[in-house]
Design an enzyme around this catalytic site. Structure first.
Site, PDB file in Angstrom:
ATOM      1  CB  ALA A 237      -0.934  -0.012   1.195  1.00 50.61           C
ATOM      2  CG  HIS A 238      -1.133   5.053   0.582  1.00 48.82           C
ATOM      3  ND1 HIS A 238      -2.132   5.987   0.416  1.00 48.82           N
ATOM      4  CD2 HIS A 238      -1.367   4.475   1.769  1.00 48.82           C
ATOM      5  CE1 HIS A 238      -2.928   5.972   1.469  1.00 48.82           C
ATOM      6  NE2 HIS A 238      -2.472   5.057   2.298  1.00 48.82           N
TER       7      HIS A 238
END
Length: 339
Positions: A237-238
């Site tokens: 994920a980011h």
């Protein structure tokens, strides 16, 4: 392609026992190797296969040499030696060998020497491709993305805009790097998208499996350090940061802003909470659910190992009664304390 045993020994720093002029053409398993094949033994429980092996040569340690009935290359770590030999004898084709006429390449793209781009690939404005980069058919490389020398993308890889990838990287088919992170605000039940304005920075010698996704950062970059290997179908994920030399097995999921240290080993289908840190040299076994930071190196596990269905049903039934059992135990402890 073929090498003599003597040539392989020189490449590996190994010692030849037997005929150094024999040619090796491919690698094979200890059980199925035949003439022209080289195999290896790195686990003593397979030592009995040595006497039956029809391989032209075997990579073994000095301790296993007395059990070997064929030619041998003696080396400290036969498995590493096998990996090196497999690289020398690798017959995997390149993702692309030239620039295909159907490739769409923006006018200002900077192409290094000997770059190859496959059919129907799209390379957008501002892209920089280093020497010997290979872009497979159907790939998309977005604006202002950079790939270092000798990096390779297999077919249908998507790199969004503002991605930086180092040298000697390998990305397998179907992977997406730089898609938006999962960032939203909620206003009275309505989701408001937060533009993901960061990028993804990937170091040198990073390998990424098929159909893995690595999201771009919200403001700062998602960062993958040098020498990291990531298996198929993982979700990064980011703003995740992954440290040097970490290995991540398939289907692992990492939530946003997780920081993973150096030399971690992460088993398949592990799940990580976000906004926390995992220290260097942590080993996470498969299907573990990591909900809290890890501050000390070691091996960590969670979950229930496989049981027969009958045993599992009993276990599940007992788990459902844990609260009741806890209350009863607490009452008994209080009663004992009063006596």
């Amino acid at each position: 392609m073929a090498f003599t045993l003597a040539q392989l020994a020189q490449q590996l720093g190994a010692q030849v026992h037997g005929d150094g002029t024999l040619e090796i053409r491919k690698v094979a398993t200890l059980e199925k190797a035949g003439e022209g094949d080289i195999t290896f033994l790195s686990n003593k429980k397979y030592r009995h296969y040595l006497e039956q092996s029809k391989a032209t040569a075997v990579l073994i340690t000095e301790a296993d040499l007395p059990f070997c009935s064929t030619n041998a290359l003696v080396i400290n770590d036969p498995y590493v030696g096998f990996a090196r030999v497999a690289q020398l004898l690798d017959t995997t084709p390149q993702p692309a060998t030239d620039i295909h006429p159907s490739a769409v390449i923006a006018a200002d793209v900077q192409l290094g020497e000997r770059v190859a781009i496959g059919a129907n690939a799209v390379i957008e404005s501002g892209v920089v491709l280093g020497d010997d980069v290979r872009i497979g058919p159907g790939c998309f490389v977005g604006k202002n993305t950079q790939l270092g020398a000798r990096s390779r993308l297999w077919a249908n890889v998507t790199l969004y805009h503002n991605i930086t990838m180092g040298t000697d990287c390998l990305v397998q088919s179907g992977t997406v790097i730089g898609a938006d992170g999962f960032g939203y605000a909620n206003e009275r039940g309505e989701w408001i998208k937060i533009p993901q304005l960061g990028g993804v920075t990937i170091g040198n010698r990073v390998e990424i499996g098929a159909c893995t996704t690595i999201d771009r950062g919200a403001l700062e970059d998602t960062c993958i350090a040098d020498n990291v290997i990531i298996d198929n179908q993982c979700q990064i994920a980011h703003n995740v940061e992954i440290g040097y030399g970490t290995a991540i097995a398939g289907a692992t999921t990492m939530a946003g802003s997780l920081k993973v240290g150096k030399y971690c080993i992460i088993g398949g289908a592990a799940v990580f909470n976000g906004h926390m840190e995992i220290c260097d040299q942590a080993t996470i076994t498969g299907m573990a659910m990591v909900m809290r930071p890890i501050t000390e190196p070691g091996v960590y596990s969670s979950g229930i190992p496989l049981q027969t269905n009958k045993e599992w049903r009993k276990t599940a039934a007992r788990v459902m009664r844990i609260e009741e059992m806890h209350k009863r135990l607490s009452k008994l402890e209080k009663k004992l304390d009063q006596e």
